[in-house]
Design a protein around this motif. Structure first.
Motif, PDB file in Angstrom:
ATOM      1  N   ALA A   1     -96.345 -21.107 -92.486  1.00 26.56           N
ATOM      2  CA  ALA A   1     -94.983 -20.787 -92.906  1.00 26.56           C
ATOM      3  C   ALA A   1     -94.290 -22.007 -93.504  1.00 26.56           C
ATOM      4  CB  ALA A   1     -94.184 -20.246 -91.722  1.00 26.56           C
TER       5      ALA A   1
ATOM      6  N   ILE B   1     -85.124 -22.655 -90.052  1.00 27.10           N
ATOM      7  CA  ILE B   1     -84.864 -23.571 -91.168  1.00 27.10           C
ATOM      8  C   ILE B   1     -83.515 -23.268 -91.812  1.00 27.10           C
ATOM      9  CG2 ILE B   1     -85.621 -24.254 -93.474  1.00 27.10           C
ATOM     10  CD1 ILE B   1     -88.485 -23.893 -92.561  1.00 27.10           C
ATOM     11  N   ALA B   2     -83.187 -21.985 -91.963  1.00 28.32           N
ATOM     12  CA  ALA B   2     -81.905 -21.603 -92.552  1.00 28.32           C
ATOM     13  C   ALA B   2     -80.737 -22.093 -91.700  1.00 28.32           C
ATOM     14  CB  ALA B   2     -81.841 -20.086 -92.724  1.00 28.32           C
TER      15      ALA B   2
ATOM     16  N   PHE C   1     -92.933 -22.591 -97.275  1.00 27.44           N
ATOM     17  CA  PHE C   1     -91.590 -23.130 -97.484  1.00 27.44           C
ATOM     18  C   PHE C   1     -91.613 -24.205 -98.569  1.00 27.44           C
ATOM     19  CE2 PHE C   1     -88.366 -26.354 -96.128  1.00 27.44           C
ATOM     20  CZ  PHE C   1     -87.246 -25.630 -96.507  1.00 27.44           C
TER      21      PHE C   1
ATOM     22  N   HIS D   1     -92.086 -22.522-101.821  1.00 21.14           N
ATOM     23  CA  HIS D   1     -90.840 -21.862-102.214  1.00 21.14           C
ATOM     24  C   HIS D   1     -89.880 -22.866-102.849  1.00 21.14           C
ATOM     25  CE1 HIS D   1     -88.015 -18.592-102.254  1.00 21.14           C
ATOM     26  NE2 HIS D   1     -87.142 -19.247-101.529  1.00 21.14           N
TER      27      HIS D   1
ATOM     28  N   TYR E   1     -88.386 -19.309 -90.831  1.00 17.23           N
ATOM     29  CA  TYR E   1     -87.411 -19.407 -91.921  1.00 17.23           C
ATOM     30  C   TYR E   1     -85.983 -19.240 -91.407  1.00 17.23           C
ATOM     31  CZ  TYR E   1     -91.653 -18.923 -94.631  1.00 17.23           C
ATOM     32  OH  TYR E   1     -92.914 -19.102 -95.135  1.00 17.23           O
TER      33      TYR E   1
ATOM     34  N   TYR F   1     -83.248  -8.828 -99.962  1.00 19.66           N
ATOM     35  CA  TYR F   1     -82.945 -10.244-100.220  1.00 19.66           C
ATOM     36  C   TYR F   1     -81.788 -10.377-101.214  1.00 19.66           C
ATOM     37  CZ  TYR F   1     -83.569 -14.977-102.026  1.00 19.66           C
ATOM     38  OH  TYR F   1     -83.360 -16.270-102.428  1.00 19.66           O
TER      39      TYR F   1
ATOM     40  N   GLY G   1     -91.167 -15.220 -90.261  1.00 17.01           N
ATOM     41  CA  GLY G   1     -89.739 -14.974 -90.477  1.00 17.01           C
ATOM     42  C   GLY G   1     -88.871 -15.800 -89.548  1.00 17.01           C
TER      43      GLY G   1
END
Length: 297
Positions: free
Chosen positions: A275, A111-112, A279, A282, A108, A58, A105
């Motif tokens: 997830a 979302i990214a 998020f 996070h 995400y 990361y 994963g």
């Protein structure tokens, strides 16, 4: 807002070591607690190894601009339990964990891509503080039973915890640790306010050590709270049980007419919604981080 460090500020090296120790203590408990709670032969050393490697990857992708450690998430405890419940064999359970992690994963990644295309303004609209706050609180409250069990040593009879001299002393040490952290966080000045976990854990461990030394000296087993023999039998290398189980085969899925596709569907339903919860968690973590190290964010 009077903040201690700006985004581009760098503390002195001794302070960096102290802050790193607090981060280690804060993350360590959660990272090793998840495999211990889930059970099924999951290894705490493998969880620590995976968290470390994941953090390094990361950091490389973010070019070391995001001071975040990737550890275990309590939000996925129910999902992991569902993976083992749907798979009768241990191999199928571990296969479900890997598939579930891939689903999370993928969420995400999507979302990214949306953030890259549309920015981040929509996140505050979809997940305002009134949504994120209760979400994080529910995750913490759902683990209250585990916290009490750890505090009293997990001595259970029926549906109640057994209270004896040793259990009472363990609870006392836990309360001293919690109280010290709270006092340092609320009333601490400068560095004390920045490292409440270090001070709190040291206070609780010191008290437990005093009781243990007295117990060893007097031969009173009730006072021996700390088992120092754990240090001599500590496992220093990862035990990748899930890798062995994964390649061992023997995948058996539960339920009448159950097969791999239905099992994957069950895992997807168990992991994908969670997830989004993680998020939100996070986002809350990043906002707290911004409050500590940022200026006018």
């Amino acid at each position: 807002m009077n903040l201690v460090y700006g985004i581009h500020d760098k503390p002195k090296f001794p302070q960096v070591l102290l802050f790193a120790l607090q981060q280690l203590l804060a993350i360590l408990a959660a990272t090793i607690a998840v495999p211990m709670i889930v059970g099924h032969g999951m290894s705490t050393s493998a969880a620590l190894f995976g968290a470390g490697v994941g953090t390094l990857v990361y950091q490389l992708f973010t070019r070391f601009r995001s001071p975040v450690f990737l550890g275990s998430s309590f939000a996925f405890l129910g999902s992991m339990a569902a993976a083992f419940a749907g798979g009768v064999s241990l191999s199928a359970g571990y296969l479900g964990l890997i598939i579930g992690a891939a689903f999370a994963g993928l969420v995400y990644v999507v979302i990214a891509l949306i953030v890259k295309k549309c920015g981040t303004a929509w996140i505050n609209k979809v997940m305002p503080p009134v949504v994120i706050g209760p979400t994080v609180a529910i995750i913490g409250l759902s683990l209250a039973g585990n916290a009490v069990g750890d505090a009293v040593g997990g001595v259970v009879m029926g549906n109640a915890y057994v209270m004896n001299a040793t259990t009472a002393l363990k609870l006392l040490c836990a309360l001293v640790t919690l109280g010290t952290v709270i006092v340092c966080s609320v009333y601490g000045k400068k560095m004390v306010k920045l490292v409440p976990f270090v001070i709190g854990i040291l206070a609780g461990y010191l008290l437990a050590s005093v009781f243990t030394v007295i117990g060893i000296t007097t031969g009173n087993d009730a006072l021996k709270i700390i088992d120092f023999t754990k240090f001599s039998t500590m496992q220093w290398y990862p035990d990748f049980t899930f890798v062995t189980a994964f390649f061992k085969g023997g995948y058996v899925f539960g339920g009448e007419g159950a097969n791999l596709l239905s099992y994957i569907g069950t895992v997807a339903v168990a992991y994908i919604p969670v997830a989004f919860v993680v998020f939100a968690e996070h986002i809350a973590d990043h906002k707290n981080l911004s409050t500590v190290i940022g200026k006018d964010l």
